[in-house]
Design a protein around this motif. Structure first.
Motif, mmCIF file in Angstrom:
data_model
loop_
_atom_site.group_PDB
_atom_site.id
_atom_site.type_symbol
_atom_site.label_atom_id
_atom_site.label_comp_id
_atom_site.label_asym_id
_atom_site.label_seq_id
_atom_site.Cartn_x
_atom_site.Cartn_y
_atom_site.Cartn_z
ATOM 1 N N PHE A 114 0.793 -1.159 -0.044
ATOM 2 C CA PHE A 114 -0.077 0.085 -0.067
ATOM 3 C C PHE A 114 0.899 1.123 -0.032
ATOM 4 C CE2 PHE A 114 -2.340 -3.266 2.179
ATOM 5 C CZ PHE A 114 -3.761 -3.320 1.543
ATOM 6 N N VAL A 115 0.699 1.917 -1.013
ATOM 7 C CA VAL A 115 1.671 3.291 -1.223
ATOM 8 C C VAL A 115 0.618 4.417 -1.174
ATOM 9 C CG1 VAL A 115 3.391 4.431 -2.584
ATOM 10 C CG2 VAL A 115 3.339 1.886 -2.334
ATOM 11 N N SER A 116 0.555 5.028 -0.047
ATOM 12 C CA SER A 116 0.172 6.477 -0.160
ATOM 13 C C SER A 116 0.984 7.509 -0.655
ATOM 14 C CB SER A 116 -0.255 6.874 1.340
ATOM 15 O OG SER A 116 -1.168 5.793 2.078
ATOM 16 N N SER A 117 0.313 8.869 -0.931
ATOM 17 C CA SER A 117 1.173 9.746 -1.488
ATOM 18 C C SER A 117 2.267 10.192 -0.350
ATOM 19 C CB SER A 117 0.259 11.037 -1.717
ATOM 20 O OG SER A 117 1.074 12.032 -1.902
ATOM 21 N N PHE A 118 3.329 10.478 -0.730
ATOM 22 C CA PHE A 118 4.578 11.048 0.128
ATOM 23 C C PHE A 118 4.352 12.406 0.225
ATOM 24 C CE2 PHE A 118 6.489 7.026 -1.232
ATOM 25 C CZ PHE A 118 6.938 6.837 -0.406
ATOM 26 N N ASP A 119 3.138 13.025 -0.425
ATOM 27 C CA ASP A 119 3.163 14.552 -0.138
ATOM 28 C C ASP A 119 2.674 14.824 1.219
ATOM 29 O OD1 ASP A 119 3.100 17.080 -0.845
ATOM 30 O OD2 ASP A 119 1.176 17.172 -1.978
ATOM 31 N N ARG A 120 3.553 15.978 1.820
ATOM 32 C CA ARG A 120 2.974 16.737 3.021
ATOM 33 C C ARG A 120 2.700 18.018 2.535
ATOM 34 N NH1 ARG A 120 5.385 14.697 7.640
ATOM 35 N NH2 ARG A 120 3.713 16.475 8.640
ATOM 36 N N PRO A 121 1.452 18.265 2.155
ATOM 37 C CA PRO A 121 1.061 19.651 1.642
ATOM 38 C C PRO A 121 1.063 20.725 2.802
ATOM 39 C CG PRO A 121 -0.909 18.231 1.856
ATOM 40 C CD PRO A 121 0.252 17.616 2.098
ATOM 41 N N ASN A 122 1.117 20.424 3.960
ATOM 42 C CA ASN A 122 1.052 21.354 5.100
ATOM 43 C C ASN A 122 2.617 21.795 5.120
ATOM 44 O OD1 ASN A 122 1.401 18.671 6.172
ATOM 45 N ND2 ASN A 122 1.489 19.671 8.167
ATOM 46 N N ILE A 123 3.558 21.217 4.856
ATOM 47 C CA ILE A 123 4.860 21.668 4.995
ATOM 48 C C ILE A 123 5.643 22.509 3.903
ATOM 49 C CG2 ILE A 123 7.389 21.004 5.231
ATOM 50 C CD1 ILE A 123 6.475 18.343 6.378
ATOM 51 N N ARG A 124 6.045 23.670 4.191
ATOM 52 C CA ARG A 124 6.640 24.573 3.166
ATOM 53 C C ARG A 124 8.167 24.178 3.150
ATOM 54 N NH1 ARG A 124 5.008 30.769 3.356
ATOM 55 N NH2 ARG A 124 3.272 29.627 2.470
ATOM 56 N N TYR A 125 8.517 23.934 2.033
ATOM 57 C CA TYR A 125 10.152 23.858 1.626
ATOM 58 C C TYR A 125 10.671 24.957 1.343
ATOM 59 C CZ TYR A 125 8.338 18.904 1.980
ATOM 60 O OH TYR A 125 7.834 17.749 2.252
ATOM 61 N N THR A 126 11.905 25.310 2.173
ATOM 62 C CA THR A 126 12.748 26.378 1.742
ATOM 63 C C THR A 126 14.241 26.079 1.953
ATOM 64 O OG1 THR A 126 11.100 27.938 2.520
ATOM 65 C CG2 THR A 126 13.532 28.683 2.367
ATOM 66 N N ILE A 127 14.943 26.377 0.790
ATOM 67 C CA ILE A 127 16.465 25.957 1.060
ATOM 68 C C ILE A 127 17.275 27.296 0.410
ATOM 69 C CG2 ILE A 127 18.406 24.647 0.008
ATOM 70 C CD1 ILE A 127 16.575 22.309 -0.620
ATOM 71 N N VAL A 128 17.987 27.881 1.434
ATOM 72 C CA VAL A 128 18.731 29.091 1.159
ATOM 73 C C VAL A 128 20.145 28.860 1.061
ATOM 74 C CG1 VAL A 128 17.044 30.317 2.285
ATOM 75 C CG2 VAL A 128 18.794 29.838 3.450
ATOM 76 N N ASP A 129 20.631 29.853 0.021
ATOM 77 C CA ASP A 129 22.229 29.667 0.072
ATOM 78 C C ASP A 129 22.845 30.028 1.418
ATOM 79 O OD1 ASP A 129 21.827 29.166 -2.524
ATOM 80 O OD2 ASP A 129 22.459 31.108 -3.371
#
Length: 601
Positions: free
Chosen positions: A196-211
């Motif tokens: 059983f593979v559910s979506s790996f998406d966590r829409p409530n998490i905002r991803y930010t990567i900065v220099d």
């Protein structure tokens, strides 16, 4: 879905219906089938074995990797009226014997046990005297030898299939790419299991990567701007950096504690307990502070160092927002991080295959860091899932510019070649910018044709170019030369002008769009009485202190929000609130109805 399963879900757990694939999984396992369940953190994995455990006769045995996680899960089950216990090293001999007696007497619904203990002859013999209801193997990715959380003792769990072939097994994880799934199936002998593979998406998490540019100050600005009073986790690679960062945050007026394997066990336990029971506390940690964290209201996870793989990044960021509320995954990353991780891989005592796989996993993570496209789409693609631009990551909110970096790449690659492929990025940037210095003169690099050809651009520009050259595979780090950058075969067509190189560049403008436009939060506060919510949280904190358990074990934040919105005035109304099973209504109902009734509108 069977009526019996729905009845257990409502009466014990206080939920009116299953989510996603939960119903199918519960039905399959309760009927005696094996299953491999891939479901994101906070997606409700635990219910997939807890409900079947209560539907089947006997005691369900849950293999859990960390002591703290077991203790919290048993505390949560006990709150619900489920007869649960654990066997681990925190128990003395009398306590162990008491749990074993309860197991043999058939008075336990759930037994949590560490893999090390389960594999002992004593434990296996004990289980042979009962009929286990099922075996649940939590954090099943620990069986993957190339994984970020590999636990050798997990390899021995195939003994469950050999010793108890008729007992259903369910393996669960939030982190597994397709290759890891195959490895789990093979090593746990789950060849006949439904996957059983559910979506790996966590829409409530905002991803930010900065220099990375003075990462501590960047972190402080992020916390003060976005999460001034929230609980969070800050990950660092070394114990020294953990201690220094925690001390620095405290000096800036924040509540922060360190956590790493170099601390004594009592201090680690005390810091973890404080984090789980207090609000607004920040833990600065190595990855030792990981799978044992079941706190639902962590509002941010920050990385001051690059993780080793996308699996590690996903696992660690997944500790934010388990309650479904808006959360942030923030990371500062630079070329020095890449150099450091390459050094770890090259100096590893693992096999050549291990180093090769580790290198490819790091390359995949660098691709996530450097992508100009939606972070979420890139992340989901790694796990074999198709996504659409989310509108809730830094690249979606502030699309980076892409520019033709072919000439800049030729200059940078030429500097690597002309200096003999013996120097790191710092020295190469000095050469390109025509900087005078003793080391430049010592090596006569001021006499090279590349000296000063990049003086029109600043140091930040060139650091970004070199970092992306490494991420694109045009240069690599050579640790035999103390971190020097060397050319790869892929650099040849670039130097000859036969290949165009596109790079990402973050716009210099101030990005107000990156401020907290939290429309994506699934937890609405409309109609919630803020004063009542604060009073409910205070009541919960007192109750948690009295029972010496984390506050969320009493009631989750989302349940308190619904109480403050719906203001039930009797026990029947209380039972309609999500998260209120019969035991919690019985235990806390009168006190809560009295508190709510006595609170003025």
């Amino acid at each position: 879905m069977s009526e019996a399963a729905l009845k257990v879900l409502k009466e014990v757990f206080g939920h009116a219906g299953f989510r996603g694939a939960q119903a199918d999984i519960v039905q399959h396992v309760a009927s005696g089938g094996d299953a491999l369940v891939l479901m994101p953190t906070g997606g409700g994995k635990s219910l997939c074995y807890q409900v079947p455990a209560l539907l089947r006769s006997g005691t369900a045995v849950v293999v859990s990797p960390l002591i703290a996680l077991m203790q919290d899960q048993v505390a949560a089950m006990t709150q619900l009226g489920v007869r649960a216990a654990f066997l681990n090293s925190t128990l003395d001999l009398d306590q162990v014997r008491e749990v074993e007696r309860s197991l043999l007497d058939g008075t336990l619904d759930l037994l949590y046990v560490a893999p090390e203990r389960l594999n002992t002859p004593r434990c296996l013999d004990l289980l042979s005297h009962i009929r286990p209801a099922l075996f649940a193997i939590d954090e099943a990715h620990c069986v993957a030898q190339w994984g970020h959380d590999f636990r050798p003792e997990y390899l021995q769990l195939s003994v469950l299939h050999e010793r108890f072939p008729d007992v259903p097994r369910i393996a669960l994880t939030a982190t597994a790419d397709p290759a890891t799934r195959d490895e789990i199936i093979d090593r746990l002998a789950l060849h006949d299991a439904r996957v059983f593979v559910s979506s790996f998406d966590r829409p409530n998490i905002r991803y930010t990567i900065v220099d990375k540019d003075d990462a501590r100050k960047q972190l402080l600005r992020f916390i003060r701007t976005e999460h001034p009073e929230d609980a969070g986790i800050v990950y660092c690679l070394s114990r020294k950096k953990v201690d220094e960062t925690a001390e620095w945050l405290v000096a800036q007026g924040l509540k922060a504690l360190p956590y790493h394997a170099g601390m004594d066990a009592a201090t680690r336990a005390a810091h973890q307990a404080r984090f789980q029971r207090e609000e607004g506390l920040i833990v600065v940690a190595t990855i030792a502070f990981g799978m044992g964290i079941d706190k639902p209201d962590v509002r941010f996870v920050a990385h001051l160092d690059l993780p080793r793989s996308i699996e590690g990044y996903y696992q660690e960021t997944g500790r934010a927002g388990r309650d479904g509320g808006a959360a942030d995954a923030w990371m500062a990353y630079g070329l020095a991080d890449v150099v450091q991780q390459r050094r770890f891989i090259d100096q590893s005592e693992g096999s050549e295959a291990f180093r090769r796989i580790s290198g490819s996993k790091l390359d995949a993570l660098l691709g996530l860091c450097e992508t100009a496209q939606c972070r979420r789409v890139h992340l989901l693609a790694y796990f074999g899932e198709e996504g659409v631009p989310c509108g809730n990551c830094d690249n979606c909110l502030n699309p980076p510019e892409t520019w033709d970096a072919s000439v800049a790449s030729q200059k940078a690659l030429s500097a690597i070649y002309r200096t003999g492929q013996r120097f790191g990025a710092g020295h190469l940037i000095d050469v390109l910018r025509g900087k005078d210095g003793e080391r430049i003169r010592q090596w006569a690099h001021d006499q090279l044709s590349v000296y000063g050809i990049g003086k029109a651009e600043d140091e930040h520009h060139w650091r970004s170019v070199f970092r992306q050259l490494v991420a694109l595979g045009l240069a690599r780090v050579d640790h035999e030369s103390y971190g020097a950058l060397v050319l790869t075969e892929a650099a040849r067509p670039v130097l000859r002008g036969e290949r165009t190189v596109m790079m990402r560049r973050i716009p210099e403008r101030v990005r107000e769009a990156a401020r907290r436009a939290r429309s994506a939060s699934p937890v609405s506060m409309d109609g919630v009485d803020a004063g009542l919510l604060a009073a409910l949280k205070a009541w919960r904190l007192d109750e948690a202190r009295t029972q010496s358990v984390p506050a969320y074990v009493i009631l989750h934040d989302s349940t308190l929000v619904e109480l403050a919105r719906q203001r039930p005035d009797d026990l029947e109304g209380l039972a309609d609130i999500p998260g209120f099973g019969a035991r919690k209504v019985e235990r806390y109902g009168d006190a809560l109805v009295e508190l709510i009734s006595g609170f003025g509108h």
